[in-house]
Structures are given as structure tokens and as C-alpha cells.
Design a protein around this motif. Structure first.
Motif, PDB file in Angstrom:
ATOM      1  N   MET A   1      -2.924 -27.252  24.155  1.00 32.85           N
ATOM      2  CA  MET A   1      -4.163 -26.621  23.717  1.00 32.85           C
ATOM      3  C   MET A   1      -4.100 -25.121  24.031  1.00 32.85           C
ATOM      4  SD  MET A   1      -7.804 -28.203  24.057  1.00 32.85           S
ATOM      5  CE  MET A   1      -9.142 -27.499  23.193  1.00 32.85           C
ATOM      6  N   SER A   2      -4.518 -24.332  23.055  1.00 37.80           N
ATOM      7  CA  SER A   2      -4.422 -22.873  23.184  1.00 37.80           C
ATOM      8  C   SER A   2      -5.389 -22.342  24.236  1.00 37.80           C
ATOM      9  CB  SER A   2      -4.730 -22.215  21.840  1.00 37.80           C
ATOM     10  OG  SER A   2      -4.709 -20.811  21.971  1.00 37.80           O
ATOM     11  N   GLN A   3      -4.939 -21.349  24.958  1.00 34.11           N
ATOM     12  CA  GLN A   3      -5.768 -20.665  25.949  1.00 34.11           C
ATOM     13  C   GLN A   3      -6.208 -19.297  25.448  1.00 34.11           C
ATOM     14  OE1 GLN A   3      -6.772 -22.262  28.774  1.00 34.11           O
ATOM     15  NE2 GLN A   3      -5.756 -23.980  27.798  1.00 34.11           N
ATOM     16  N   GLN A   4      -6.061 -19.088  24.121  1.00 30.91           N
ATOM     17  CA  GLN A   4      -6.440 -17.795  23.560  1.00 30.91           C
ATOM     18  C   GLN A   4      -7.957 -17.630  23.576  1.00 30.91           C
ATOM     19  OE1 GLN A   4      -4.668 -16.579  19.851  1.00 30.91           O
ATOM     20  NE2 GLN A   4      -2.969 -18.017  20.132  1.00 30.91           N
ATOM     21  N   GLN A   5      -8.382 -16.405  23.832  1.00 32.18           N
ATOM     22  CA  GLN A   5      -9.789 -16.041  23.759  1.00 32.18           C
ATOM     23  C   GLN A   5      -9.876 -14.783  22.914  1.00 32.18           C
ATOM     24  OE1 GLN A   5     -12.080 -16.370  27.197  1.00 32.18           O
ATOM     25  NE2 GLN A   5     -11.166 -18.323  27.687  1.00 32.18           N
ATOM     26  N   TYR A   6     -11.023 -14.577  22.260  1.00 35.29           N
ATOM     27  CA  TYR A   6     -11.124 -13.417  21.386  1.00 35.29           C
ATOM     28  C   TYR A   6     -12.557 -12.921  21.298  1.00 35.29           C
ATOM     29  CZ  TYR A   6     -12.790 -16.948  18.137  1.00 35.29           C
ATOM     30  OH  TYR A   6     -13.490 -17.981  17.571  1.00 35.29           O
ATOM     31  N   THR A   7     -12.678 -11.659  20.957  1.00 33.45           N
ATOM     32  CA  THR A   7     -13.954 -11.046  20.600  1.00 33.45           C
ATOM     33  C   THR A   7     -13.741 -10.317  19.280  1.00 33.45           C
ATOM     34  OG1 THR A   7     -13.475  -9.011  21.814  1.00 33.45           O
ATOM     35  CG2 THR A   7     -14.676 -10.727  22.997  1.00 33.45           C
ATOM     36  N   THR A   8     -14.776 -10.296  18.432  1.00 28.70           N
ATOM     37  CA  THR A   8     -14.671  -9.615  17.147  1.00 28.70           C
ATOM     38  C   THR A   8     -15.831  -8.655  16.976  1.00 28.70           C
ATOM     39  OG1 THR A   8     -15.925 -11.287  15.946  1.00 28.70           O
ATOM     40  CG2 THR A   8     -13.530 -11.602  16.080  1.00 28.70           C
ATOM     41  N   GLN A   9     -15.603  -7.662  16.135  1.00 27.19           N
ATOM     42  CA  GLN A   9     -16.652  -6.684  15.826  1.00 27.19           C
ATOM     43  C   GLN A   9     -16.516  -6.292  14.367  1.00 27.19           C
ATOM     44  OE1 GLN A   9     -16.279  -2.947  17.862  1.00 27.19           O
ATOM     45  NE2 GLN A   9     -18.131  -2.110  16.951  1.00 27.19           N
ATOM     46  N   HIS A  10     -17.627  -6.411  13.619  1.00 23.02           N
ATOM     47  CA  HIS A  10     -17.644  -5.968  12.224  1.00 23.02           C
ATOM     48  C   HIS A  10     -17.675  -4.446  12.206  1.00 23.02           C
ATOM     49  CE1 HIS A  10     -19.666  -5.020   8.324  1.00 23.02           C
ATOM     50  NE2 HIS A  10     -18.787  -5.907   7.901  1.00 23.02           N
ATOM     51  N   LYS A  11     -16.702  -3.854  11.530  1.00 23.71           N
ATOM     52  CA  LYS A  11     -16.625  -2.385  11.452  1.00 23.71           C
ATOM     53  C   LYS A  11     -17.478  -1.855  10.309  1.00 23.71           C
ATOM     54  CE  LYS A  11     -13.770   0.001  13.236  1.00 23.71           C
ATOM     55  NZ  LYS A  11     -13.771   0.930  14.334  1.00 23.71           N
ATOM     56  N   ARG A  12     -17.143  -2.311   9.085  1.00 25.22           N
ATOM     57  CA  ARG A  12     -17.894  -1.827   7.934  1.00 25.22           C
ATOM     58  C   ARG A  12     -17.526  -2.642   6.695  1.00 25.22           C
ATOM     59  NH1 ARG A  12     -13.663   1.752   8.585  1.00 25.22           N
ATOM     60  NH2 ARG A  12     -12.429   2.189   6.733  1.00 25.22           N
ATOM     61  N   SER A  13     -18.414  -2.584   5.706  1.00 31.66           N
ATOM     62  CA  SER A  13     -18.113  -3.164   4.405  1.00 31.66           C
ATOM     63  C   SER A  13     -17.304  -2.154   3.611  1.00 31.66           C
ATOM     64  CB  SER A  13     -19.402  -3.501   3.652  1.00 31.66           C
ATOM     65  OG  SER A  13     -20.070  -4.551   4.297  1.00 31.66           O
ATOM     66  N   ILE A  14     -16.223  -2.628   3.006  1.00 29.29           N
ATOM     67  CA  ILE A  14     -15.351  -1.748   2.232  1.00 29.29           C
ATOM     68  C   ILE A  14     -15.687  -1.826   0.753  1.00 29.29           C
ATOM     69  CG2 ILE A  14     -12.941  -1.304   1.590  1.00 29.29           C
ATOM     70  CD1 ILE A  14     -12.162  -2.544   4.300  1.00 29.29           C
ATOM     71  N   TYR A  15     -16.004  -3.035   0.280  1.00 29.51           N
ATOM     72  CA  TYR A  15     -16.273  -3.234  -1.145  1.00 29.51           C
ATOM     73  C   TYR A  15     -17.149  -4.456  -1.322  1.00 29.51           C
ATOM     74  CZ  TYR A  15     -15.535  -4.427  -6.041  1.00 29.51           C
ATOM     75  OH  TYR A  15     -15.719  -4.748  -7.362  1.00 29.51           O
ATOM     76  N   GLU A  16     -18.061  -4.407  -2.313  1.00 23.99           N
ATOM     77  CA  GLU A  16     -18.838  -5.580  -2.665  1.00 23.99           C
ATOM     78  C   GLU A  16     -18.996  -5.617  -4.176  1.00 23.99           C
ATOM     79  OE1 GLU A  16     -22.815  -8.014  -1.330  1.00 23.99           O
ATOM     80  OE2 GLU A  16     -22.152  -6.288  -0.170  1.00 23.99           O
ATOM     81  N   GLY A  17     -18.446  -6.657  -4.798  1.00 21.03           N
ATOM     82  CA  GLY A  17     -18.500  -6.865  -6.242  1.00 21.03           C
ATOM     83  C   GLY A  17     -18.311  -8.335  -6.504  1.00 21.03           C
ATOM     84  N   PHE A  18     -17.278  -8.700  -7.313  1.00 18.99           N
ATOM     85  CA  PHE A  18     -16.953 -10.114  -7.521  1.00 18.99           C
ATOM     86  C   PHE A  18     -16.666 -10.778  -6.188  1.00 18.99           C
ATOM     87  CE2 PHE A  18     -13.622 -13.364  -8.193  1.00 18.99           C
ATOM     88  CZ  PHE A  18     -14.357 -14.257  -8.944  1.00 18.99           C
ATOM     89  N   MET A  19     -16.091 -10.015  -5.293  1.00 16.23           N
ATOM     90  CA  MET A  19     -15.845 -10.486  -3.933  1.00 16.23           C
ATOM     91  C   MET A  19     -16.336  -9.426  -2.964  1.00 16.23           C
ATOM     92  SD  MET A  19     -12.923  -8.920  -2.426  1.00 16.23           S
ATOM     93  CE  MET A  19     -11.695  -7.759  -2.950  1.00 16.23           C
ATOM     94  N   LYS A  20     -16.352  -9.783  -1.693  1.00 16.23           N
ATOM     95  CA  LYS A  20     -16.786  -8.870  -0.642  1.00 16.23           C
ATOM     96  C   LYS A  20     -15.610  -8.648   0.295  1.00 16.23           C
ATOM     97  CE  LYS A  20     -20.200  -8.561   3.037  1.00 16.23           C
ATOM     98  NZ  LYS A  20     -21.156  -9.303   3.860  1.00 16.23           N
ATOM     99  N   LEU A  21     -15.346  -7.398   0.630  1.00 16.63           N
ATOM    100  CA  LEU A  21     -14.249  -7.057   1.532  1.00 16.63           C
ATOM    101  C   LEU A  21     -14.821  -6.284   2.716  1.00 16.63           C
ATOM    102  CD1 LEU A  21     -11.152  -7.335   1.758  1.00 16.63           C
ATOM    103  CD2 LEU A  21     -10.977  -5.085   0.697  1.00 16.63           C
ATOM    104  N   ASP A  22     -14.614  -6.810   3.921  1.00 14.80           N
ATOM    105  CA  ASP A  22     -15.117  -6.186   5.150  1.00 14.80           C
ATOM    106  C   ASP A  22     -13.965  -5.904   6.091  1.00 14.80           C
ATOM    107  OD1 ASP A  22     -18.023  -6.219   4.797  1.00 14.80           O
ATOM    108  OD2 ASP A  22     -17.802  -8.396   4.798  1.00 14.80           O
ATOM    109  N   LEU A  23     -14.163  -4.938   6.958  1.00 11.96           N
ATOM    110  CA  LEU A  23     -13.169  -4.565   7.970  1.00 11.96           C
ATOM    111  C   LEU A  23     -13.678  -5.003   9.339  1.00 11.96           C
ATOM    112  CD1 LEU A  23     -10.455  -3.016   8.162  1.00 11.96           C
ATOM    113  CD2 LEU A  23     -11.805  -1.001   8.749  1.00 11.96           C
ATOM    114  N   TYR A  24     -12.813  -5.698  10.092  1.00  7.29           N
ATOM    115  CA  TYR A  24     -13.155  -6.198  11.423  1.00  7.29           C
ATOM    116  C   TYR A  24     -12.119  -5.736  12.436  1.00  7.29           C
ATOM    117  CZ  TYR A  24     -16.523  -9.546   9.503  1.00  7.29           C
ATOM    118  OH  TYR A  24     -17.590 -10.126   8.894  1.00  7.29           O
ATOM    119  N   ASP A  25     -12.573  -5.525  13.659  1.00  9.49           N
ATOM    120  CA  ASP A  25     -11.685  -5.344  14.812  1.00  9.49           C
ATOM    121  C   ASP A  25     -11.766  -6.597  15.666  1.00  9.49           C
ATOM    122  OD1 ASP A  25     -10.826  -2.786  14.236  1.00  9.49           O
ATOM    123  OD2 ASP A  25     -12.359  -1.811  15.462  1.00  9.49           O
ATOM    124  N   ALA A  26     -10.662  -6.935  16.319  1.00  9.98           N
ATOM    125  CA  ALA A  26     -10.662  -8.085  17.221  1.00  9.98           C
ATOM    126  C   ALA A  26      -9.764  -7.779  18.413  1.00  9.98           C
ATOM    127  CB  ALA A  26     -10.169  -9.338  16.511  1.00  9.98           C
TER     128      ALA A  26
END
Length: 195
Positions: A1-26
Motif C-alpha cells: 500500500m502506497s505511503q504517498q501523501q499530496y496537496t494540490t492547489q488550483h492555479k488558474r483556468s487556461i481555457y474554457e470551451g468544448f473542454m476546460k483546461l486548468d493548471l494545478y500545482d501539487a
């Protein structure tokens, strides 16, 4: 079993149209290891697909249509696929979306849906979960008139003998992942249909 832990943060939306593209840091940690990553995440909703088959005639229905990313990757761009589409989160579940796509794209009403799998096709970039179904059809289930297919799609419906479709997969000619998942599930459940 993995012992990985993580935190994420939404940086910004890059594009929103047919699809949505966002930038995240982790930040991902495991013991003393620590890795900082930045990722683009593509979100356009969840999808459903269906591979209808006629057990009496040992056939299946698929669609062939132009896909720009496949063309950009250096191939013809015409891809043989399981009928599929985005699930409307307001009023659909995966099974009803699969039935709708069979009606719109294939021009058939399908019956006896069997859920095969729900999986992440590209978990490194895309939030989409694809729900795959098998369903039965007969020639009598053909829909007459306009089926309500999207105006920006030109779709060819192809009926394949299951044995030929399996050989096409083995030869590397069937390249659509969702169709392959459905075909393998059908082959496991009903091997006699492939004779």
C-alpha cells in the motif's frame, strides 16, 4: 500500500470551451522524498460508450469518424470506434447516455445493457471517466428517420462480424480503447459468438 501523501492547489483556468483546461500545482511526498509538480488538467465531463451486438447473426455495430488528434499524430484520422458521448450531468446516468448514443450515432435502439467497466482513459491529463456497456440489437431495432446526431459529426455506421472484428483487433487495426475494452469483455462472456 502506497505511503504517498499530496496537496494540490488550483492555479488558474487556461481555457474554457468544448473542454476546460486548468493548471494545478501539487506537492507529493513519500517519507523523505518530496516532488513539486505542475500539471494541466483537461475536464470535459464523463462519457459512456456502447458496443451493440446481435447474438443470432454474430455481428457488432461500430462507428467510423474523423478524429483530429489521430490525424495530427500522423495517421489518417478515420477511427473505428464504439459509439460514445458525454453524459449530461443534469439528467442522464451512464446507461441512459449509452442508449442515447446508440440511437443517435448508430441509428439503433439497444436492449439488455450490461455494464463492462468504468475507467479513466488518460488519468495523467483528463478527469473523464468512461463507462462501457455491451447491449443487444437486432435488425428490427433500426430507427427510421432523423436520429438527432450532432450536426458537426459525419459518422459512418459499420456492422462487423465478431470474428472479423476480433481479427482486426489482433492485427492492430482496431485502436479505439473503449471499443477494445467492450470487445474483450464480450469475447470473455460469449466466446462462441467469435467462431
Amino acid at each position: 500500500m502506497s505511503q504517498q501523501q499530496y496537496t494540490t492547489q488550483h492555479k488558474r483556468s487556461i481555457y474554457e470551451g468544448f473542454m476546460k483546461l486548468d493548471l494545478y500545482d501539487a506537492t507529493v511526498t513519500r517519507g523523505d522524498e518530496r516532488v513539486e509538480i505542475t500539471r494541466e488538467v483537461h475536464d470535459h465531463g464523463n462519457g459512456a460508450c456502447v458496443l451493440p451486438y446481435d447474438p443470432a447473426r454474430k455481428t457488432a455495430l461500430l462507428v467510423r469518424q474523423f478524429r483530429m488528434p489521430v490525424h495530427v499524430a500522423g495517421e489518417s484520422g478515420l477511427v473505428l470506434e464504439a459509439a460514445a458521448g458525454v453524459i449530461d450531468p443534469e439528467d442522464e446516468n451512464p446507461a441512459s447516455a449509452a442508449r442515447r448514443e446508440a440511437h443517435e450515432e448508430l441509428g439503433y435502439d439497444v436492449h439488455d445493457l450490461i455494464h463492462v467497466s468504468t475507467f479513466y482513459p488518460i488519468p495523467g491529463m483528463v478527469t473523464e471517466q468512461m463507462s462501457c456497456f455491451l447491449a443487444r440489437y437486432t435488425l428490427a431495432d433500426k430507427v427510421e428517420g432523423d436520429t438527432g446526431a450532432d450536426e458537426d459529426e459525419i459518422i459512418d455506421v459499420e456492422e462487423w462480424p465478431l470474428g472479423d472484428l476480433w481479427r482486426a483487433f489482433q492485427a492492430g487495426e482496431l485502436r479505439d480503447g473503449k471499443a477494445i475494452v467492450c470487445l474483450m469483455a464480450l469475447r470473455i462472456a460469449e466466446p462462441a459468438l467469435f467462431d
